[in-house]
Design a protein around this motif. Structure first.
Motif, short mmCIF file in Angstrom:
data_model
loop_
_atom_site.label_atom_id
_atom_site.label_comp_id
_atom_site.label_asym_id
_atom_site.label_seq_id
_atom_site.Cartn_x
_atom_site.Cartn_y
_atom_site.Cartn_z
N GLY A 75 46.48 37.34 30.80
CA GLY A 75 46.66 35.92 30.58
C GLY A 75 45.82 35.45 29.43
O GLY A 75 44.83 36.09 29.06
N TYR A 76 46.23 34.34 28.85
CA TYR A 76 45.43 33.72 27.79
C TYR A 76 44.38 32.84 28.44
O TYR A 76 44.70 32.03 29.30
CB TYR A 76 46.32 32.91 26.83
N VAL A 77 43.14 33.06 28.01
CA VAL A 77 42.00 32.35 28.60
C VAL A 77 41.21 31.71 27.46
O VAL A 77 41.02 32.32 26.41
CB VAL A 77 41.10 33.33 29.40
N ARG A 78 40.77 30.48 27.67
CA ARG A 78 39.94 29.80 26.68
C ARG A 78 38.70 30.65 26.40
O ARG A 78 38.17 31.30 27.30
CB ARG A 78 39.55 28.41 27.15
N ARG A 79 38.24 30.63 25.18
CA ARG A 79 37.13 31.46 24.71
C ARG A 79 35.92 31.38 25.64
O ARG A 79 35.31 32.39 25.97
CB ARG A 79 36.75 31.02 23.29
N GLU A 80 35.57 30.19 26.09
CA GLU A 80 34.38 30.02 26.93
C GLU A 80 34.55 30.57 28.34
O GLU A 80 33.57 30.71 29.07
CB GLU A 80 33.94 28.55 26.96
N SER A 81 35.78 30.92 28.73
CA SER A 81 36.03 31.49 30.06
C SER A 81 36.51 32.93 30.01
O SER A 81 36.93 33.47 31.02
CB SER A 81 37.07 30.64 30.79
N ALA A 82 36.47 33.56 28.84
CA ALA A 82 37.07 34.89 28.67
C ALA A 82 36.09 36.05 28.86
O ALA A 82 36.48 37.20 28.70
CB ALA A 82 37.72 34.98 27.29
N SER A 83 34.85 35.80 29.23
CA SER A 83 33.88 36.88 29.41
C SER A 83 34.19 37.68 30.68
O SER A 83 34.60 37.11 31.69
CB SER A 83 32.46 36.33 29.52
N VAL A 84 33.96 39.00 30.59
CA VAL A 84 34.15 39.86 31.76
C VAL A 84 33.28 39.34 32.90
O VAL A 84 32.12 39.00 32.70
CB VAL A 84 33.79 41.33 31.42
N GLY A 85 33.88 39.23 34.08
CA GLY A 85 33.17 38.75 35.25
C GLY A 85 33.41 37.29 35.56
O GLY A 85 33.06 36.82 36.64
N THR A 86 34.03 36.55 34.64
CA THR A 86 34.31 35.13 34.87
C THR A 86 35.30 34.98 36.01
O THR A 86 36.35 35.63 36.04
CB THR A 86 34.87 34.46 33.60
N LYS A 87 34.96 34.13 36.97
CA LYS A 87 35.82 33.86 38.13
C LYS A 87 36.77 32.71 37.79
O LYS A 87 36.35 31.67 37.29
CB LYS A 87 34.99 33.48 39.36
N LEU A 88 38.04 32.93 38.09
CA LEU A 88 39.08 31.93 37.85
C LEU A 88 39.97 31.85 39.08
O LEU A 88 39.77 32.59 40.04
CB LEU A 88 39.92 32.33 36.63
N ALA A 89 40.95 30.99 39.02
CA ALA A 89 41.98 30.92 40.05
C ALA A 89 43.32 30.78 39.36
O ALA A 89 43.47 29.99 38.43
CB ALA A 89 41.74 29.74 40.98
N ALA A 90 44.29 31.59 39.79
CA ALA A 90 45.66 31.51 39.28
C ALA A 90 46.46 30.82 40.37
O ALA A 90 46.91 31.46 41.31
CB ALA A 90 46.20 32.89 38.98
N GLY A 91 46.58 29.51 40.28
CA GLY A 91 47.15 28.75 41.38
C GLY A 91 46.18 28.82 42.54
O GLY A 91 45.02 28.46 42.40
N ASN A 92 46.63 29.35 43.67
CA ASN A 92 45.74 29.51 44.82
C ASN A 92 45.25 30.95 44.98
O ASN A 92 44.69 31.31 46.01
CB ASN A 92 46.44 29.03 46.10
N VAL A 93 45.45 31.79 43.95
CA VAL A 93 45.04 33.20 43.99
C VAL A 93 43.73 33.37 43.21
O VAL A 93 43.69 33.10 42.02
CB VAL A 93 46.13 34.11 43.39
N PRO A 94 42.66 33.83 43.87
CA PRO A 94 41.41 34.09 43.14
C PRO A 94 41.62 35.17 42.08
O PRO A 94 42.33 36.15 42.30
CB PRO A 94 40.45 34.58 44.23
N ALA A 95 41.00 34.98 40.92
CA ALA A 95 41.14 35.91 39.81
C ALA A 95 39.79 36.12 39.14
O ALA A 95 38.89 35.30 39.28
CB ALA A 95 42.15 35.38 38.80
N GLU A 96 39.68 37.24 38.43
CA GLU A 96 38.46 37.55 37.69
C GLU A 96 38.83 38.26 36.40
O GLU A 96 39.72 39.11 36.38
CB GLU A 96 37.56 38.45 38.53
N VAL A 97 38.16 37.92 35.30
CA VAL A 97 38.34 38.62 34.03
C VAL A 97 37.66 39.98 34.15
O VAL A 97 36.50 40.06 34.56
CB VAL A 97 37.75 37.82 32.85
#
Length: 150
Positions: A117-139
């Motif tokens: 996925g495309y991630v904003r530069r400030e959130s693209a570091s390995v280990g960054t926790k995200l959510a894809a809708g209601n699914v937890p995600a990590e770079v």
């Protein structure tokens, strides 16, 4: 292939392997709408010595400024549900929009979902926790899979 113990595979398996190896697909993970640097293609698809070509000004501007605002990142998804292409990625800290999913598949190597996925530069570091809708995600780091014999 069968003589060496192999068997045919479908597109689901091919998609898993290409995601584990960090291989992007044109039309799925990038298109003519993306700057090559966003898709991580700056070392394999750009010549900085070639003469004039369409898009050269943008390429040089990115090189001289040193960064782009979006990066294609490899993502690991928790749970059985896989997000679909276009699903927004949100930061886990404050739920601000951080990007979007381009592709996803089940990874036998990780025993979880994997995608890009495309991630904003400030959130693209390995280990960054995200959510894809209601699914937890990590770079995560690319590539996961190593070439045979490497």
């Amino acid at each position: 292939v069968r003589a060496h113990g192999g068997a045919t595979v479908g597109m689901e398996a091919v998609n898993s392997i290409r995601l584990e190896s960090g291989t992007t697909w044109f039309g799925l993970d990038y298109s003519d709408k993306n700057i090559p640097h966003e898709a991580g293609l700056e070392h394999s698809h750009i010549s900085y010595e070639k003469g004039c070509y369409t898009g050269q000004e943008i390429i040089e501007r990115v090189r001289s400024r040193g960064h782009v605002n979006w990066r294609l990142a490899l993502l690991r998804f928790d749970g059985e549900q896989l997000p679909t292409a276009g699903t927004k990625l949100l930061t886990s800290a404050d739920a601000t929009e951080a990007g979007y999913v381009t592709s996803a598949a089940h990874s036998p190597l990780l025993q979880s979902g994997i995608g890009m996925g495309y991630v904003r530069r400030e959130s693209a570091s390995v280990g960054t926790k995200l959510a894809a809708g209601n699914v937890p995600a990590e770079v995560i780091s690319v590539p996961l899979a190593k070439k045979i014999g490497a």
